[in-house]
Design a protein around this motif. Structure first.
Motif, mmCIF file in Angstrom:
data_model
loop_
_atom_site.group_PDB
_atom_site.id
_atom_site.type_symbol
_atom_site.label_atom_id
_atom_site.label_comp_id
_atom_site.label_asym_id
_atom_site.label_seq_id
_atom_site.Cartn_x
_atom_site.Cartn_y
_atom_site.Cartn_z
ATOM 1 N N HIS A 1 0.789 -1.188 0.070
ATOM 2 C CA HIS A 1 0.067 0.288 0.011
ATOM 3 C C HIS A 1 0.771 1.263 0.044
ATOM 4 O O HIS A 1 0.545 2.184 -0.575
ATOM 5 C CB HIS A 1 -1.170 -0.039 1.333
ATOM 6 N N GLY A 2 1.882 1.350 0.874
ATOM 7 C CA GLY A 2 2.893 2.304 0.787
ATOM 8 C C GLY A 2 4.316 1.817 1.025
ATOM 9 O O GLY A 2 4.505 0.658 1.099
ATOM 10 N N SER B 1 -2.758 -2.415 7.204
ATOM 11 C CA SER B 1 -3.025 -3.674 6.357
ATOM 12 C C SER B 1 -2.528 -4.843 7.105
ATOM 13 O O SER B 1 -1.082 -4.696 7.410
ATOM 14 C CB SER B 1 -2.447 -3.296 5.086
ATOM 15 N N GLN B 2 -3.247 -5.871 6.931
ATOM 16 C CA GLN B 2 -2.372 -7.206 7.589
ATOM 17 C C GLN B 2 -2.155 -8.167 6.387
ATOM 18 O O GLN B 2 -2.944 -8.184 5.515
ATOM 19 C CB GLN B 2 -3.566 -8.041 8.450
ATOM 20 N N ASP C 1 -0.332 -14.135 15.520
ATOM 21 C CA ASP C 1 -0.925 -15.382 14.943
ATOM 22 C C ASP C 1 0.011 -15.615 13.513
ATOM 23 O O ASP C 1 1.201 -15.487 13.601
ATOM 24 C CB ASP C 1 -2.181 -15.486 14.791
ATOM 25 N N GLU C 2 -0.787 -15.737 12.546
ATOM 26 C CA GLU C 2 -0.054 -15.952 11.118
ATOM 27 C C GLU C 2 0.003 -14.694 10.346
ATOM 28 O O GLU C 2 -0.153 -14.910 9.105
ATOM 29 C CB GLU C 2 -0.418 -17.223 10.643
ATOM 30 N N THR C 3 -0.059 -13.423 10.789
ATOM 31 C CA THR C 3 -0.025 -12.288 10.205
ATOM 32 C C THR C 3 0.893 -11.253 10.578
ATOM 33 O O THR C 3 1.472 -11.360 11.765
ATOM 34 C CB THR C 3 -1.571 -11.714 10.485
ATOM 35 N N ILE C 4 1.070 -10.344 9.665
ATOM 36 C CA ILE C 4 2.180 -9.209 9.847
ATOM 37 C C ILE C 4 1.165 -8.089 9.545
ATOM 38 O O ILE C 4 0.455 -7.947 8.602
ATOM 39 C CB ILE C 4 3.343 -9.147 9.332
ATOM 40 N N GLU C 5 1.173 -6.886 10.224
ATOM 41 C CA GLU C 5 0.612 -5.650 10.198
ATOM 42 C C GLU C 5 1.295 -4.554 10.005
ATOM 43 O O GLU C 5 2.165 -4.207 10.772
ATOM 44 C CB GLU C 5 -0.853 -5.544 11.350
ATOM 45 N N CYS C 6 1.016 -3.933 8.945
ATOM 46 C CA CYS C 6 1.962 -2.733 8.768
ATOM 47 C C CYS C 6 1.313 -1.646 9.793
ATOM 48 O O CYS C 6 0.198 -1.646 9.905
ATOM 49 C CB CYS C 6 1.322 -2.097 7.112
ATOM 50 N N TRP C 7 2.284 -0.934 10.231
ATOM 51 C CA TRP C 7 2.145 -0.238 11.256
ATOM 52 C C TRP C 7 1.426 1.413 11.069
ATOM 53 O O TRP C 7 1.002 2.005 11.491
ATOM 54 C CB TRP C 7 3.526 0.222 12.126
ATOM 55 N N ALA C 8 1.777 1.562 9.443
ATOM 56 C CA ALA C 8 1.283 2.822 9.067
ATOM 57 C C ALA C 8 -0.211 2.888 8.944
ATOM 58 O O ALA C 8 -0.785 3.779 9.225
ATOM 59 C CB ALA C 8 1.803 3.306 8.025
ATOM 60 N N HIS C 9 -0.808 1.941 8.138
ATOM 61 C CA HIS C 9 -2.137 1.986 7.572
ATOM 62 C C HIS C 9 -3.063 0.649 8.258
ATOM 63 O O HIS C 9 -4.150 0.646 7.997
ATOM 64 C CB HIS C 9 -2.194 2.329 6.059
ATOM 65 N N LYS D 1 -0.714 -12.674 1.062
ATOM 66 C CA LYS D 1 -2.077 -12.044 0.737
ATOM 67 C C LYS D 1 -2.330 -11.067 1.557
ATOM 68 O O LYS D 1 -2.461 -11.363 2.896
ATOM 69 C CB LYS D 1 -3.187 -13.047 0.448
ATOM 70 N N PRO D 2 -2.939 -9.747 1.292
ATOM 71 C CA PRO D 2 -3.262 -8.722 2.066
ATOM 72 C C PRO D 2 -4.843 -9.282 2.639
ATOM 73 O O PRO D 2 -5.503 -9.944 2.069
ATOM 74 C CB PRO D 2 -3.514 -7.484 1.276
ATOM 75 N N LEU D 3 -5.025 -9.160 3.808
ATOM 76 C CA LEU D 3 -6.218 -9.686 4.646
ATOM 77 C C LEU D 3 -7.350 -8.509 4.688
ATOM 78 O O LEU D 3 -8.354 -8.643 5.242
ATOM 79 C CB LEU D 3 -5.894 -10.478 5.820
ATOM 80 N N ASN D 4 -6.762 -7.297 4.545
ATOM 81 C CA ASN D 4 -7.786 -6.054 4.667
ATOM 82 C C ASN D 4 -7.148 -5.000 3.895
ATOM 83 O O ASN D 4 -5.880 -4.955 3.558
ATOM 84 C CB ASN D 4 -7.800 -5.616 6.117
ATOM 85 N N LEU D 5 -7.911 -3.933 3.929
ATOM 86 C CA LEU D 5 -7.774 -2.755 3.005
ATOM 87 C C LEU D 5 -6.856 -1.897 4.001
ATOM 88 O O LEU D 5 -6.971 -1.932 5.300
ATOM 89 C CB LEU D 5 -9.017 -1.952 2.475
ATOM 90 N N PRO D 6 -5.938 -1.006 3.353
ATOM 91 C CA PRO D 6 -6.187 -0.320 2.268
ATOM 92 C C PRO D 6 -5.120 -1.086 1.298
ATOM 93 O O PRO D 6 -5.213 -1.013 -0.063
ATOM 94 C CB PRO D 6 -5.530 0.847 2.376
ATOM 95 N N ALA D 7 -4.235 -2.142 1.533
ATOM 96 C CA ALA D 7 -3.329 -2.763 0.660
ATOM 97 C C ALA D 7 -4.386 -3.724 -0.138
ATOM 98 O O ALA D 7 -5.408 -4.514 0.475
ATOM 99 C CB ALA D 7 -2.324 -3.624 1.560
#
Length: 110
Positions: free
Chosen positions: A46-47, A68-69, A58-66, A76-82
């Motif tokens: 996304h950025g 997106s997991q 768990d089995e995800t990493i989340e972008c601290w800025a917006h 695969k992105p699991l939510n927007l904005p990515a």
């Protein structure tokens, strides 16, 4: 190019991102709560943000800025904005716990 030694499993903290750069490719290495080791591209789609600075759960990493997991297994992105996936790299852990990654061998989820 062949797989390169990155670290050992003992050097990885559970659910903490570990950033490496192999042949100019930034990669996040994570040992999840089940002990599995994952390697995905370090840049949020996304950025231009380092995922290594994000949060692992768990089995995800989340972008601290917006927020997106991304799935650690598929990228695969699991939510927007990515909405575009990040590359996933093959990980090999040998019998002594050494982690190897081939920076030239990645897959991108469709």
């Amino acid at each position: 190019m062949s797989a390169e030694r990155v670290c050992t499993t003992a050097e990885l903290q559970e659910n903490k991102a570990f950033r490496v750069v192999l042949d100019g490719t930034a990669i996040v290495v994570v040992k999840d709560s089940s002990g599995a080791v994952h390697a995905i591209g370090d840049t949020c789609t996304h950025g231009d943000i380092s995922l290594a600075e994000g949060f692992v759960e768990d089995e995800t990493i989340e972008c601290w800025a917006h927020g997106s997991q991304f799935s650690l297994s598929t990228g695969k992105p699991l939510n927007l904005p990515a909405y575009e996936p990040v590359p996933v790299f093959d990980v090999v852990v040998d019998d002594s716990g050494v982690v190897y990654i081939d920076p030239a061998n990645s897959t991108l989820a469709s």
